[in-house]
Design an enzyme around this catalytic site. Structure first.
Site, PDB file in Angstrom:
ATOM      1  CB  SER A   1      -0.916   0.027   1.223  1.00 40.54           C
ATOM      2  OG  SER A   1      -1.666  -1.158   1.299  1.00 40.54           O
TER       3      SER A   1
HETATM    4  N1  SAH Z   1      -0.411  -5.282   3.914  1.00 45.18           N
HETATM    5  C1  SAH Z   1       0.369  -5.552   2.730  1.00 45.18           C
HETATM    6  C2  SAH Z   1      -0.330  -5.179   1.453  1.00 45.18           C
HETATM    7  C3  SAH Z   1      -1.347  -6.139   1.175  1.00 45.18           C
HETATM    8  S1  SAH Z   1      -2.045  -6.315  -0.410  1.00 45.18           S
HETATM    9  C4  SAH Z   1       1.727  -4.919   2.778  1.00 45.18           C
HETATM   10  O1  SAH Z   1       2.006  -4.160   3.711  1.00 45.18           O
HETATM   11  O2  SAH Z   1       2.528  -5.206   1.877  1.00 45.18           O
HETATM   12  C5  SAH Z   1      -3.336  -7.396   0.115  1.00 45.18           C
HETATM   13  C6  SAH Z   1      -2.900  -8.792   0.465  1.00 45.18           C
HETATM   14  O3  SAH Z   1      -4.048  -9.473   0.948  1.00 45.18           O
HETATM   15  C7  SAH Z   1      -2.407  -9.589  -0.730  1.00 45.18           C
HETATM   16  O4  SAH Z   1      -1.128 -10.085  -0.474  1.00 45.18           O
HETATM   17  C8  SAH Z   1      -3.440 -10.699  -0.870  1.00 45.18           C
HETATM   18  O5  SAH Z   1      -2.914 -11.923  -1.326  1.00 45.18           O
HETATM   19  C9  SAH Z   1      -3.967 -10.809   0.550  1.00 45.18           C
HETATM   20  N2  SAH Z   1      -5.293 -11.422   0.696  1.00 45.18           N
HETATM   21  C10 SAH Z   1      -6.371 -11.299  -0.113  1.00 45.18           C
HETATM   22  N3  SAH Z   1      -7.415 -12.019   0.358  1.00 45.18           N
HETATM   23  C11 SAH Z   1      -6.973 -12.620   1.512  1.00 45.18           C
HETATM   24  C12 SAH Z   1      -7.571 -13.500   2.459  1.00 45.18           C
HETATM   25  N4  SAH Z   1      -8.826 -13.943   2.334  1.00 45.18           N
HETATM   26  N5  SAH Z   1      -6.828 -13.912   3.506  1.00 45.18           N
HETATM   27  C13 SAH Z   1      -5.537 -13.497   3.667  1.00 45.18           C
HETATM   28  N6  SAH Z   1      -4.909 -12.682   2.790  1.00 45.18           N
HETATM   29  C14 SAH Z   1      -5.620 -12.233   1.738  1.00 45.18           C
END
Ligand code: SAH
Length: 232
Positions: free
Chosen positions: A83
């Site tokens: 993000s």
């Molecule tokens: N917080 C992260 C950015 C996340 S992007 C950072 O600091 O880099 C969102 C993430 O959520 C992705 O890696 C995606 O694979 C994950 N995601 C999506 N659906 C999910 C779920 N049901 N459970 C766990 N992770 C999930």
């Protein structure tokens, strides 16, 4: 006189070489906190301190390292993103964390948000659905010495019952609705922040506050996150 000039030149050359890559990133990070975060009104001191401390350039792919402190999200592979710094700070500041607390993050991604949280609270639990991202983030966090972050490869929809209840829950992928198990795993008096809306379309960052049986929701900000996906 010549000697003096050589001495001054020598000192300048030494000073130049001691200005390492790390110093460069530290200075870029300080600028990021001032211009992208404080300037836009975030005053929560623990958040500003944590964002100044975490080496964001170590959480992005090596070919994007020079853009690590840009005012934007960046791709981290598998169609996912780290993000934008302002959004990480905004979400962290809004749940008003205290040092002894326990936080759950859904969507580990690069591990950056988890590292920021771990600078503030006692324990961070983070869940990632993509195995490769879970593996690389947990290795990265370990290598960087973040001992109070526990990673799990699973569908975060179900939260993490074993360690519940949590003082705060932060979801970093956009869901069409708020997963009920997460509300259940929030402590009485706890706060959750989650982007809600359709994949890649209009999403709103929502703050959820739990007081006994009462659940209050407040819309905070229009955002765009990658979708919350579901395991099989
Ligand atoms: N917080 C992260 C950015 C996340 S992007 C950072 O600091 O880099 C969102 C993430 O959520 C992705 O890696 C995606 O694979 C994950 N995601 C999506 N659906 C999910 C779920 N049901 N459970 C766990 N992770 C999930």
């Amino acid at each position: 006189m010549n000697c003096l000039i050589s001495l001054i030149l020598g000192i300048l050359v030494l000073a130049g070489t001691s200005y390492s890559q790390d110093d460069k990133y530290t200075s870029e990070r300080e600028t990021m906190v001032k211009q992208q975060i404080e300037y836009r009104g975030i005053t929560n001191q623990p958040t500003l301190k944590a964002m100044t401390a975490v080496p964001r350039h170590k959480f992005v792919p090596s070919n994007l390292i020079d853009r690590a402190y840009d005012d934007s999200p960046l791709p981290i592979g598998y169609g996912q993103t780290i993000s934008q710094p302002y959004i990480v700070a905004y979400m962290t500041a809004f749940i008003n964390l205290k040092s002894g607390q326990k936080v759950l993050e859904i969507g580990t991604g690069s591990g950056y948000q988890a590292a920021v949280l771990s600078e503030i609270v006692k324990e961070v639990y983070t869940i990632e659905i993509i195995t490769e991202l879970n593996n690389s983030a947990s290795k990265r966090l370990k290598d960087l010495g973040y001992k109070n972050v526990i990673c799990k490869n699973a569908d975060g929809y179900y939260g993490w019952k074993e360690f519940a209840p949590f003082d705060a829950i932060i979801v970093t992928a956009a869901s069409e609705y708020i997963p009920p198990p997460l509300i259940k795993q929030l402590k009485d008096g706890g706060k959750m922040i989650i982007p809600v809306g359709s994949p890649f379309l209009n999403q709103t960052l929502i703050l959820i506050e739990k007081e006994g049986e009462d659940i209050t929701t407040t819309s905070l900000l229009p955002v765009r996150f990658v979708p919350f996906t579901r395991g099989n």
